[in-house]
Design a protein around this motif. Structure first.
Motif, PDB file in Angstrom:
ATOM      1  N   SER A  64     -23.506 -16.408  27.710  1.00 54.52           N
ATOM      2  CA  SER A  64     -24.352 -16.687  26.551  1.00 54.52           C
ATOM      3  C   SER A  64     -24.238 -18.148  26.136  1.00 54.52           C
ATOM      4  N   ALA A  85     -33.567 -18.604  22.791  1.00 50.01           N
ATOM      5  CA  ALA A  85     -33.788 -17.961  24.090  1.00 50.01           C
ATOM      6  C   ALA A  85     -32.671 -16.978  24.410  1.00 50.01           C
ATOM      7  N   THR A  86     -31.443 -17.335  24.050  1.00 51.69           N
ATOM      8  CA  THR A  86     -30.301 -16.458  24.317  1.00 51.69           C
ATOM      9  C   THR A  86     -30.422 -15.159  23.527  1.00 51.69           C
ATOM     10  N   CYS A 139     -33.203 -13.032  25.036  1.00 48.45           N
ATOM     11  CA  CYS A 139     -32.740 -12.463  26.309  1.00 48.45           C
ATOM     12  C   CYS A 139     -31.814 -11.287  26.057  1.00 48.45           C
TER      13      CYS A 139
END
Length: 494
Positions: free
Chosen positions: A334, A345-346, A349
């Protein structure tokens, strides 16, 4: 003390803190505190006999921890910003040790509930640890460190279940609490010796009226949500608590906006990045807990039901333990993704991975390895998401407000888990099957709850898409030798 100007970060220290040591100690403290979530699970069915009290009373041994943690987390965060984050972390660990000792010495329900409430007051350790990391670690180490610290909430819970089950099966139940007291003492000693105090402080006056208003509002909300299925959703108690919430929280918000030194700076909280991250945290907290309610029951139900796997509590813990290791591993991944693509974005996701894990449960939930695969997939997503949230919060608030802001984010996750518990309880109570004259949760009920968990993860993904797009944030955070004056930090970040 609060009016004393901040000292240089290296004042009073012969050598700068060692990043690896600080991270390891704070993560260990976070894991010890998160163990409290699963500490009593193996003995919950036995508590009425062990404490010679009705089940309705012994259930407060779980509820008291939830309520105390919800109230303490933002309060301790604010006190950490004012008087020192390490100082308040140490106070929190002392409360955990004290609560553990009280429980270890108890044989009746009242001291047990009191001890569990004291343990719950330590819930602020994780956001305080994240905030200390921001202040004392080099910028390049921050993303990985905060991701690990945030993930410790899930790691401790996953690893605590098999450990607690083993102790409960092989020793007197009081040993559970002597063990937690011992671990707390180790954490206290390590923090005292190896973790430096952050010199970033706001000073000022503590908002006592705001803290009391928040406590009344939160306790009313969480008590109604956690006890509504037992008392009845239309009962006078539940409706009265919900009405109290509806009156008190708006009045509290009105007061906080008008006081000079609020407990929670609602203007900062209303910033788009902070607000949207907190909303996504509620959804991801809901999603995480849906799994925690379903998978242990599926593992423990008798095989004769056709969908239960007939395993012991110890076996349940061992099957689910790899999830904690996956969370820990994914926290490092991460951090790398956050540095490359940014925390937004992390988080997105992670939410998709969680949803995929729940999707697996629609076709794979009939073997032990299926359960491990589902838990590990969801755990991987949680590791991503929990690692990104502190980065998003810290990128949007001044360093002087880090502990309070991270504490509020932790509270949002807890609110999500509380609502997950309430909704799942209603569904599993309504969708039952008869087994030997006793109603048990039906297989379709479990699948509905898992489906709702997937929906919550997708909701978190959708909410996170509204977070402003920003570059990776770790490099923006001041290292230990950066500015420590509150005004300087605020100007640099705002």
């Amino acid at each position: 003390m609060s009016d004393t100007p901040a000292r240089p970060a290296d004042a009073g220290r012969s050598a700068p803190p060692k990043p690896n040591t600080v991270v390891a100690v704070l993560a260990f403290a976070g894991i010890v505190v998160s163990l409290m979530q699963t500490l009593v699970i193996p003995i919950v069915p036995e508590l009425p006999r062990l404490l010679d009290a009705p089940a309705s009373d012994t259930a407060w041994a779980v509820t008291a921890t939830l309520l105390a943690g919800a109230v303490a987390t933002p309060v301790v965060g604010r006190l950490g910003d004012m008087y020192g984050k390490r100082r308040m972390l140490l106070v929190s660990v002392v409360l955990l040790i004290s609560g553990s000792v009280v429980c270890a010495l108890s044989n009746s329900v009242v001291p047990m509930i009191a001890g569990r409430a004291l343990q719950g007051l330590a819930a602020g350790v994780i956001p305080l640890g994240i905030s200390i990391m921001r202040d004392v670690l080099p910028a390049e180490r921050l993303a990985g460190a905060t991701a690990l610290m945030s993930a410790s909430l899930g790691v401790g819970g996953a690893l605590g279940l098999p450990s607690s089950a083993f102790i409960a099966d092989n020793f007197d139940w009081h040993a559970l609490f002597w063990t937690s007291a011992t671990l707390g003492a180790v954490a206290l000693t390590l923090v005292l010796v190896l973790v430096p105090e952050s010199e970033v402080r706001t000073g000022g006056r503590f908002d006592l009226i705001g803290s009391l208003g928040m406590a009344v509002g939160l306790i009313s909300l969480l008590l109604a949500v956690s006890k509504g299925s037992d008392w009845g959703w239309g009962s006078a108690s539940t409706l009265g608590l919900l009405a109290t919430t509806a009156v008190v929280l708006p009045l509290w918000g009105y007061y906080e906006l008008r006081t000079g030194q609020p407990l929670v700076d609602l203007r900062t909280t209303a910033r788009r990045q902070v607000l949207v991250t907190n909303l996504a945290s509620v959804a991801i907290g809901f999603s995480m807990f849906a799994m925690s309610l379903v998978l242990p029951q599926v593992l423990q139900l008798p095989e004769a039901t056709g969908y239960g796997l007939g395993r012991s509590m110890l076996a349940v813990g061992l099957v689910l333990a790899p999830q904690g290791l996956v969370m820990m591993t994914m926290s490092a991944v991460s951090a790398r993704l956050t540095r490359a693509k940014g925390p937004k974005a992390t988080l997105m996701c992670g939410a998709l991975v969680v949803a995929a894990g729940y999707g697996l449960s629609l076709v794979l939930m009939s073997e032990v390895w299926h359960i491990t695969l589902i838990a590990c997939t969801i755990g991987a997503g949680i590791g991503f998401a929990y690692g990104a949230m502190p980065a998003l919060i810290m990128d949007a608030v001044p360093a002087s407000e880090t502990a309070a802001a991270n504490s509020l984010n932790t509270l949002m996750r807890s609110i999500g888990t509380s609502f997950a518990s309430a909704l799942a309880g209603v569904i599993l109570a309504r969708m039952t099957t008869d087994f030997g004259g006793h109603p048990l949760p039906a297989e379709n009920g479990f699948r509905v709850v898992m489906g709702i968990g997937a929906g919550a993860a997708l909701l978190s993904f959708a909410i996170a898409s509204f977070i402003p797009g920003r570059p990776a944030t770790a490099q923006e955070t001041p290292a230990a030798d950066g500015p420590t004056d509150t005004a300087e930090v605020s100007e640099a970040r705002v």
